[in-house]
Design a protein around this motif. Structure first.
Motif, mmCIF file in Angstrom:
data_model
loop_
_atom_site.group_PDB
_atom_site.id
_atom_site.type_symbol
_atom_site.label_atom_id
_atom_site.label_comp_id
_atom_site.label_asym_id
_atom_site.label_seq_id
_atom_site.Cartn_x
_atom_site.Cartn_y
_atom_site.Cartn_z
ATOM 1 N N HIS A 1 -14.606 9.988 23.814
ATOM 2 C CA HIS A 1 -14.271 9.982 22.381
ATOM 3 C C HIS A 1 -13.121 9.007 22.100
ATOM 4 C CE1 HIS A 1 -17.033 13.080 21.354
ATOM 5 N NE2 HIS A 1 -16.341 14.087 21.824
ATOM 6 N N ASP B 1 -14.741 11.678 15.511
ATOM 7 C CA ASP B 1 -15.123 12.910 16.195
ATOM 8 C C ASP B 1 -14.352 14.109 15.639
ATOM 9 O OD1 ASP B 1 -12.748 11.800 17.239
ATOM 10 O OD2 ASP B 1 -12.914 13.025 19.028
ATOM 11 N N LYS B 2 -14.477 15.253 16.306
ATOM 12 C CA LYS B 2 -13.907 16.490 15.774
ATOM 13 C C LYS B 2 -12.386 16.409 15.612
ATOM 14 C CE LYS B 2 -13.984 21.504 16.179
ATOM 15 N NZ LYS B 2 -12.533 21.671 15.874
ATOM 16 N N LYS B 3 -11.684 15.763 16.549
ATOM 17 C CA LYS B 3 -10.230 15.660 16.406
ATOM 18 C C LYS B 3 -9.867 14.888 15.144
ATOM 19 C CE LYS B 3 -7.989 16.284 20.874
ATOM 20 N NZ LYS B 3 -9.115 16.741 21.679
ATOM 21 N N GLN C 1 -11.828 14.565 12.488
ATOM 22 C CA GLN C 1 -12.275 15.364 11.356
ATOM 23 C C GLN C 1 -11.317 16.518 11.071
ATOM 24 O OE1 GLN C 1 -16.254 16.346 12.593
ATOM 25 N NE2 GLN C 1 -17.067 14.341 12.040
ATOM 26 N N ASP C 2 -10.740 17.103 12.129
ATOM 27 C CA ASP C 2 -9.736 18.162 11.935
ATOM 28 C C ASP C 2 -8.516 17.605 11.198
ATOM 29 O OD1 ASP C 2 -11.336 19.985 13.200
ATOM 30 O OD2 ASP C 2 -10.234 19.947 15.104
ATOM 31 N N LYS D 1 -9.328 17.180 7.515
ATOM 32 C CA LYS D 1 -9.275 18.465 6.799
ATOM 33 C C LYS D 1 -7.835 18.846 6.461
ATOM 34 C CE LYS D 1 -10.850 23.265 7.126
ATOM 35 N NZ LYS D 1 -11.579 24.253 7.977
ATOM 36 N N THR E 1 -14.536 15.654 5.512
ATOM 37 C CA THR E 1 -14.594 15.707 6.980
ATOM 38 C C THR E 1 -15.838 15.051 7.564
ATOM 39 O OG1 THR E 1 -15.583 17.907 6.861
ATOM 40 C CG2 THR E 1 -13.185 17.792 7.096
ATOM 41 N N THR F 1 -3.705 15.624 13.801
ATOM 42 C CA THR F 1 -4.162 16.802 14.538
ATOM 43 C C THR F 1 -3.241 17.148 15.700
ATOM 44 O OG1 THR F 1 -6.473 16.323 13.976
ATOM 45 C CG2 THR F 1 -6.098 17.769 15.858
#
Length: 207
Positions: A138, A156-158, A160-161, A164, A170, A195
């Motif tokens: 990632h 990626d999720k990090k 997207q967090d 948010k 997101t 994050t």
């Protein structure tokens, strides 16, 4: 409430330095800078502060190609990691860097760009590198999307967090619509810092 555009401008201003830039890597679609980004991604994958990983990557720049990394002795790699204060994982990482350099030379003739042809995609190819799991893949892809457009948008999720937390959409495609394509690595890096870094989050998240 700030607009999304205003939030993004502030993000880029406060935290938009990519990790490659922080490590003095002039990223380009060329073997040497891509390899240095790979090494940085390996270092950032462990549970260690990003600033320490970046400092160690700078020290390892002297071994900035797979051939130079493989030709260096294990002790030389350990010493370079030590100069960057990357001491908790220095011995195992020194071993992994040598193994990874050998794999790149054997499989891709030292040119990571050949990994773009992997049948299961770039992230899967990256995870074949010793000590580079999903987290490291990632990291690499977030930064490399600046020079490998087929990765875009890689948020990626990090990331997207982080989006948010600062009130941004997101979904990767929605975030990508807020900046030019070339700025996606900077946006991704800024969102990840929101994050992971308390000080950055405090500066950017409204009280």
């Amino acid at each position: 409430m700030k607009s999304h555009d205003a939030t993004v401008r502030e993000l880029l201003d406060v935290a938009g330095t990519t990790y490659a830039e922080q490590a003095d890597i002039d990223l380009a679609d060329k073997p040497a800078p891509l390899y240095r980004l790979l090494v940085l991604s390996v270092l950032l994958s462990t549970r260690i502060k990003a600033d320490i990983a970046v400092a160690a990557a700078r020290e390892l720049a002297v071994f900035g190609t797979p051939r130079k990394m493989l030709d260096a002795t294990w002790q030389q790699r350990v010493d370079a990691l030590g100069r960057g204060h990357y001491v908790r994982y220095d011995e195992s990482t020194a071993t992994a860097l040598g193994q990874g350099a050998e794999l790149l030379l054997d499989r891709y003739r030292g040119d990571l760009r050949r990994g773009r042809e992997h049948p299961d995609g770039i992230p899967k190819a990256l995870q074949e590198i010793p000590k580079l799991g999903p987290v490291g893949a990632h990291i690499f892809c977030r930064e490399a999307q600046g020079v490998w457009p087929e990765l875009r948008p890689y948020l990626d999720k990090k990331a997207q967090d982080g989006a948010k937390r600062v009130g941004l959409p997101t979904a990767a495609k929605d975030l990508a619509g807020l900046v030019p394509g070339d700025d996606l690595p900077r946006l991704a890096a800024a969102l990840v810092r929101v994050t992971l870094e308390k000080d950055t989050a405090t500066r950017l998240i409204p009280a």
